[in-house]
Design an enzyme around this catalytic site. Structure first.
Site, PDB file in Angstrom:
ATOM      1  N   ASP A   1      -2.722  38.068  17.896  1.00  0.00           N
ATOM      2  CA  ASP A   1      -4.045  38.161  17.325  1.00  0.00           C
ATOM      3  C   ASP A   1      -4.331  39.249  16.350  1.00  0.00           C
ATOM      4  O   ASP A   1      -5.161  39.987  16.784  1.00  0.00           O
ATOM      5  CB  ASP A   1      -4.853  38.006  18.645  1.00  0.00           C
ATOM      6  CG  ASP A   1      -6.373  37.770  18.232  1.00  0.00           C
ATOM      7  OD1 ASP A   1      -6.509  37.402  17.203  1.00  0.00           O
ATOM      8  OD2 ASP A   1      -7.292  38.040  19.051  1.00  0.00           O
TER       9      ASP A   1
ATOM     10  N   VAL B   1     -15.475  46.258  26.860  1.00  0.00           N
ATOM     11  CA  VAL B   1     -14.790  47.905  26.713  1.00  0.00           C
ATOM     12  C   VAL B   1     -15.836  48.725  26.865  1.00  0.00           C
ATOM     13  O   VAL B   1     -17.016  48.755  26.279  1.00  0.00           O
ATOM     14  CB  VAL B   1     -14.123  47.965  25.539  1.00  0.00           C
ATOM     15  CG1 VAL B   1     -13.322  49.295  25.396  1.00  0.00           C
ATOM     16  CG2 VAL B   1     -13.014  46.776  25.437  1.00  0.00           C
TER      17      VAL B   1
END
Length: 425
Positions: free
Chosen positions: A157, A47
């Site tokens: 998750d 990211v």
């Protein structure tokens, strides 16, 4: 001996290729997004902080790896489709998506809103989070999970690293939680992306059914969120250790919830982390429980906190505000009835006391009205008494002096005198 050393040489050779390269930094991605710096990296993607040159705003660009192989392209397109369909204040918003070439290799990317704040994992490293903040954050995340569950999606998750903390512009609230990374999320009725026996998720936050390779559903996210909130309150993971140790531990024992968290927190966390998925609350129910904790306690505690002593307040207000001039009004004793009712009802039931405490100005207004009525009534009685006094004792008319006639002698004078006497009052 030579054969024994060959595997070692083969294993050590690929090691330098594992760390991700920072090639995109400083480049213009898709002729629009200027990559500024690396924010973080994971198993599937990296990211970056970037600038949208078309709109002049800061964004986050998630660039997927090109060495995934197998089902990775399908999984990447699945994440893009999922994120594009979601819109919730506690979820990271998707702006754009596409495919570009980086260093001669096609790479899939998505452009998301930039949450200019740390993730929850970094915050927990500084120590336990205050319980009020944990409750508010947990309620927001539970609402987000309810939102995605209603659309047939599970996150799979939920962990501190996937919770981003955005600065809050509201006074008294320092952060606003957003759930990120639906990279391994899937539709509830979709099983083709997961091979039999494979595990998706982070070991420390897996649900028991995930550890056993069983059916995955919405309760899985609720369980993981419960472990995240417990870690926020204590500052330590409930199931530390390696992946195998962590997965096996949750099958042998329930997470340890300290008694000093209080009965409300213990009840909420215990139900969210129940071993049987059927015993866990829905995400919507969990959001309601956490919202009550954020407000300062459960629903049963709220009236007690709001009404510590309603009865003395009513007793002090009414006697002072009502001097009650009893001699003027025969029914003045009836005006004292509200004082007796409030004194009797205040300890009898919580709703009656709650009404008195919620509107403390009403008894004072009633007392002022009663005083005004008493004053007007008294003035009216005084006016009536004055009128009656005038009627009973009218003023006497002033005496009128008799006319003075001239004196006449003889018989005519005698007759005139007799006539004058006859007409005098």
């Amino acid at each position: 001996m030579a054969h024994e050393t060959m595997p070692t040489q083969k294993l050590s050779a690929p090691a330098p290729a594992v760390p991700p390269t920072l090639g995109p930094v400083g480049s213009l991605l898709a002729d629009r997004f200027s990559i500024m710096s690396l924010i973080g990296t994971g198993g599937m993607a990296s990211v970056y902080r970037a600038t949208d040159t078309a709109l002049g705003r800061s964004v986050a660009v998630k660039l997927f790896r090109a060495d995934g192989g197998g089902t990775e392209p399908e999984r990447q397109s699945g994440e893009i489709a999922l994120l594009a369909s979601l819109n919730h204040f506690a979820l990271v918003t998707l702006f754009d998506a596409g495919t570009t070439t980086v260093d001669g290799i096609p790479r899939t990317f998505i452009v998301m809103e930039l949450v200019d704040g740390p993730d929850l994992r970094t915050r927990i490293e500084d120590g336990p989070v205050p319980s009020v903040d944990v409750a508010g954050m947990g309620a927001d995340l539970a609402e987000a999970l309810h939102y995605v569950h209603e659309r047939g999606i599970i996150h799979r998750d939920v962990k501190p690293a996937n919770v981003l903390l955005a600065p809050s512009g509201f006074p008294g609230r320092g952060m606003h939680a957003k759930l990120a990374d639906f990279g391994i999320a899937r539709l509830l009725d979709e099983t083709r992306l997961t091979a039999t026996g494979s595990l998706l998720g982070t070991a420390s936050y897996l649900s028991p059914e995930q550890a056993l390779g069983g059916a995955i559903g919405a309760p899985t996210d609720v369980y993981s969120l419960g472990l995240v909130l417990l870690e926020c309150l204590t500052g330590t993971r409930a199931y530390p250790g390696s992946a195998v140790e962590s997965a096996m531990a949750r099958l042998q024992r329930q997470p340890e919830i300290p008694n000093d968290l209080g009965t409300d927190w213990i009840d909420v966390l215990r139900t969210m982390t129940a071993r049987d998925p059927a015993d866990r609350p829905t995400a919507a129910d969990a959001a309601g429980l956490l919202r009550a904790l954020a407000a300062g306690g459960g629903a049963t505690d709220a009236p007690t906190m709001l009404l510590p002593a309603p009865a003395p307040a009513a007793t002090l207000l009414l006697p002072v505000a009502a001097p009650d001039p009893a001699p003027l009004l025969p029914g003045a004793e009836a005006a004292a009835a509200p004082t007796e009712i409030l004194k009797a009802d205040a300890p009898a039931s919580v709703p009656a006391a709650g009404t008195a405490a919620a509107r403390p100005a009403r008894p004072r207004r009633l007392a002022h009205r009663r005083v005004l009525v008493l004053v007007v009534s008294g003035l009216t009685l005084i006016a009536l008494a004055v009128v009656a006094l005038f009627l009973i004792n009218p003023a006497e008319a002033p005496a009128v002096a008799p006319p003075n006639y001239p004196t006449v002698d003889g018989t005519l004078g005698t007759h005139l005198q007799e006539l004058q006497e006859s007409v005098n009052p």
